[in-house]
Scaffold this motif. Structure first.
Motif, PDB file in Angstrom:
ATOM      1  N   ALA A   1      23.389 -37.753  22.759  1.00  0.00           N
ATOM      2  CA  ALA A   1      23.535 -36.306  22.637  1.00  0.00           C
ATOM      3  C   ALA A   1      22.244 -35.552  22.926  1.00  0.00           C
ATOM      4  O   ALA A   1      22.281 -34.400  23.355  1.00  0.00           O
ATOM      5  CB  ALA A   1      24.050 -35.957  21.252  1.00  0.00           C
TER       6      ALA A   1
ATOM      7  N   ASP B   1      30.475 -34.340  20.133  1.00  0.00           N
ATOM      8  CA  ASP B   1      30.130 -34.801  18.785  1.00  0.00           C
ATOM      9  C   ASP B   1      30.535 -33.783  17.731  1.00  0.00           C
ATOM     10  O   ASP B   1      30.863 -34.142  16.593  1.00  0.00           O
ATOM     11  CB  ASP B   1      28.621 -35.051  18.672  1.00  0.00           C
ATOM     12  N   ARG B   2      30.505 -32.504  18.100  1.00  0.00           N
ATOM     13  CA  ARG B   2      30.791 -31.437  17.151  1.00  0.00           C
ATOM     14  C   ARG B   2      32.226 -30.931  17.247  1.00  0.00           C
ATOM     15  O   ARG B   2      32.779 -30.466  16.252  1.00  0.00           O
ATOM     16  CB  ARG B   2      29.801 -30.286  17.388  1.00  0.00           C
TER      17      ARG B   2
ATOM     18  N   THR C   1      26.262 -25.699  15.699  1.00  0.00           N
ATOM     19  CA  THR C   1      27.431 -25.127  15.057  1.00  0.00           C
ATOM     20  C   THR C   1      26.996 -24.087  14.029  1.00  0.00           C
ATOM     21  O   THR C   1      26.155 -24.363  13.170  1.00  0.00           O
ATOM     22  CB  THR C   1      28.262 -26.219  14.361  1.00  0.00           C
TER      23      THR C   1
ATOM     24  N   SER D   1      27.988 -34.647  25.608  1.00  0.00           N
ATOM     25  CA  SER D   1      28.082 -35.542  24.461  1.00  0.00           C
ATOM     26  C   SER D   1      27.789 -34.790  23.171  1.00  0.00           C
ATOM     27  O   SER D   1      28.481 -34.975  22.157  1.00  0.00           O
ATOM     28  CB  SER D   1      27.103 -36.705  24.630  1.00  0.00           C
TER      29      SER D   1
ATOM     30  N   CYS E   1      34.974 -32.814  18.309  1.00  0.00           N
ATOM     31  CA  CYS E   1      35.936 -33.859  17.905  1.00  0.00           C
ATOM     32  C   CYS E   1      35.160 -35.066  17.370  1.00  0.00           C
ATOM     33  O   CYS E   1      35.129 -36.128  18.012  1.00  0.00           O
ATOM     34  CB  CYS E   1      36.842 -34.240  19.057  1.00  0.00           C
ATOM     35  N   PRO E   2      34.507 -34.900  16.217  1.00  0.00           N
ATOM     36  CA  PRO E   2      33.590 -35.932  15.722  1.00  0.00           C
ATOM     37  C   PRO E   2      34.259 -37.223  15.281  1.00  0.00           C
ATOM     38  O   PRO E   2      33.596 -38.250  15.204  1.00  0.00           O
ATOM     39  CB  PRO E   2      32.903 -35.244  14.537  1.00  0.00           C
ATOM     40  N   THR E   3      35.549 -37.201  14.978  1.00  0.00           N
ATOM     41  CA  THR E   3      36.209 -38.423  14.495  1.00  0.00           C
ATOM     42  C   THR E   3      36.796 -39.266  15.616  1.00  0.00           C
ATOM     43  O   THR E   3      37.245 -40.385  15.371  1.00  0.00           O
ATOM     44  CB  THR E   3      37.336 -38.081  13.504  1.00  0.00           C
TER      45      THR E   3
ATOM     46  N   PRO F   1      31.035 -33.074  11.244  1.00  0.00           N
ATOM     47  CA  PRO F   1      30.243 -33.055  12.476  1.00  0.00           C
ATOM     48  C   PRO F   1      28.791 -32.706  12.175  1.00  0.00           C
ATOM     49  O   PRO F   1      28.500 -32.062  11.156  1.00  0.00           O
ATOM     50  CB  PRO F   1      30.911 -31.946  13.302  1.00  0.00           C
ATOM     51  N   PRO F   2      27.851 -33.101  13.036  1.00  0.00           N
ATOM     52  CA  PRO F   2      26.446 -32.743  12.804  1.00  0.00           C
ATOM     53  C   PRO F   2      26.260 -31.229  12.858  1.00  0.00           C
ATOM     54  O   PRO F   2      26.836 -30.560  13.713  1.00  0.00           O
ATOM     55  CB  PRO F   2      25.707 -33.445  13.949  1.00  0.00           C
TER      56      PRO F   2
ATOM     57  N   GLU G   1      39.926 -31.283  21.466  1.00  0.00           N
ATOM     58  CA  GLU G   1      39.783 -31.021  20.037  1.00  0.00           C
ATOM     59  C   GLU G   1      40.894 -31.681  19.219  1.00  0.00           C
ATOM     60  O   GLU G   1      40.669 -32.125  18.091  1.00  0.00           O
ATOM     61  CB  GLU G   1      39.788 -29.515  19.792  1.00  0.00           C
TER      62      GLU G   1
END
Length: 434
Positions: free
Chosen positions: A202, A212-213, A266, A208, A215-217, A256-257, A188
């Motif tokens: 994903a 993506d949610r 999320t 995956s 640590c999206p950056t 994040p998505p 994270e």
């Protein structure tokens, strides 16, 4: 288009400072391949590592690689602990190398989370040799935190209940951290993720979808093909670069998505009335099964002034005191809060509650977010309880104490300070416990 940082373009006329990269994670083979690739990219790289497997006996095995030189030594610490290692060797070593080399990699022991270490680098004062008290961040530029993970085991680790001693990762008698806390904390906080194999899309790869949610950056690289992003070059503007999160920072970073994907979703839980402590205690069980991560600010009816910080990873949770709400605070507290927090509090100000609110983000991988939302909403005070007033609230049963762990233990007596709570500025110093 994502904004990029140009980290190779220092201010005109300013001397280039030594850059520092913090490297964490597991497994060892993936770490060594990543270091090998980093040294290929920068042959002058210096790599500093402290092996803590012998820490229980007050010994730390130190390795310093600089070009072809590979130095090994054993440090004897009077008080064998992580904070002693950082204070007595890491900081002075960085001070000695600053200005002498272009780039340093601080390779953390796999038992460590990067956030508290980065906090220490920016906050712990030490004598750099001339009598002046400085921090490591005064001497070097922390450009990136890089985490290495094995996708074949990471999600299982991140959602389990095993403690570090149970997995043979710690011999310290008071270390009750979970493997999940470690796995989630490393990923994270990372600006760059190095995975030991490629991840699928994903919609077919649950790991995956979680990353993506979580640590999206963070770009994902392979050890053999890692590029200069492992040194912080070209990272998105949202990259942390070693700056710990504050309690009142936004809970979602990097957009994040939010839609469900491969069973991963999320939940954003927000409410503008206090929790009934006893009902919340029952409801938090819903955050311990099928959940990767839950974190956020909560407000108990029995403590109208206290901001509590809730944080879970896998099957373990910690709730602790993290400061005060601005509602009812004096002018000094408002002045010390900072421009961003004051602005956000003012924008969301409630005529009765002020800035008090429930804000929790829950990353689910098997749990039903709607069921969690219902459990948390059921723990809020009812209209009748709200009408009864704050004198009645103060008499409600409160099982939390000032610090609380799940699985549940006897709470600390009310009124005692909690040494493991998350401070207002975002420091989480559980890693520094002896």
């Amino acid at each position: 288009m994502t904004e990029q940082r140009d980290l190779d373009a220092p201010d005109a006329g300013a001397p280039r400072r030594t850059e520092l990269v913090v490297l964490c994670g597991m497994p060892r083979e993936g770490i060594e391949r990543t270091i090998g690739r980093m040294r290929d990219l920068d042959p002058g790289l210096v790599v500093l590592h402290h092996d803590l497997h012998d820490l229980g006996r007050g010994r730390v095995h130190r390795r310093l690689r600089r070009g072809p030189a590979d130095e090994h030594s054993v440090l004897e610490l009077a008080h064998g602990c992580v904070s002693c290692t950082i204070r007595e060797d890491v900081l002075p070593t960085l001070a000695g190398l600053a200005g002498e080399v272009d780039r340093i990699v601080l390779h953390l022991d796999p038992r460590l989370e990067p956030e508290p270490v980065c906090w220490a680098l920016g906050s712990v004062l030490f004598d750099a040799g001339d009598g002046e008290q400085v921090t490591a961040a005064d001497l070097v530029d922390l450009t990136a935190v890089v985490a290495v993970l094995d996708p074949d085991v990471w999600l299982e680790d991140a959602t389990g209940e095993a403690t570090l001693p149970e997995r043979g990762l710690s011999t310290l008698p008071d270390d009750e951290r979970t493997v999940a806390q470690l796995a989630v904390g490393q990923a994270e906080f990372a600006d760059v993720l190095v995975t030991t194999r490629s991840l699928g899309p994903a919609d077919v790869d649950r790991t995956s979808a979680v990353l993506d949610r979580l640590c999206p950056t963070a770009p994902r690289l392979l050890p053999s093909s890692a590029d200069h992003r492992v040194f912080g070059d070209g990272l998105p503007a949202e990259a942390r670069q070693g700056v710990p999160s504050g309690v009142h920072d936004p809970l979602l970073r990097g957009a994040p998505p939010l839609e469900a994907e491969n069973g991963v979703r999320t939940l954003l839980f927000s409410a503008r009335r206090p929790f009934h402590p006893d009902r919340l205690h029952d409801a938090i069980d819903s955050l311990l099964d099928g959940v990767v991560r839950a974190r956020g600010r909560i407000w108990l009816a029995t403590r109208p002034d206290a901001v509590l910080w809730l944080e879970s990873a896998g099957g373990g949770m910690r709730i602790g005191h993290a400061g005060e709400w601005l509602a009812g605070a004096d002018e000094q507290a408002w002045a010390e809060a900072g421009d961003e927090r004051r602005a956000l509090a003012s924008l969301a100000w409630h005529p009765r509650w002020g800035d008090r609110a429930q804000d929790v983000v829950v990353l689910c991988h098997h749990a039903d977010p709607d069921e969690i939302d219902a459990a948390l909403r059921g723990a809020l005070l009812t209209d009748a309880e709200i009408t009864a007033g704050e004198d009645a609230w103060s008499a409600l049963p409160d099982p939390f104490g000032w610090a609380h762990d799940e699985p549940c233990e006897d709470p600390a007596p009310a009124g005692l300070p909690d040494p493991t709570s998350r401070p207002e500025q975002g420091r989480d110093d559980r890693e520094g416990e002896n």
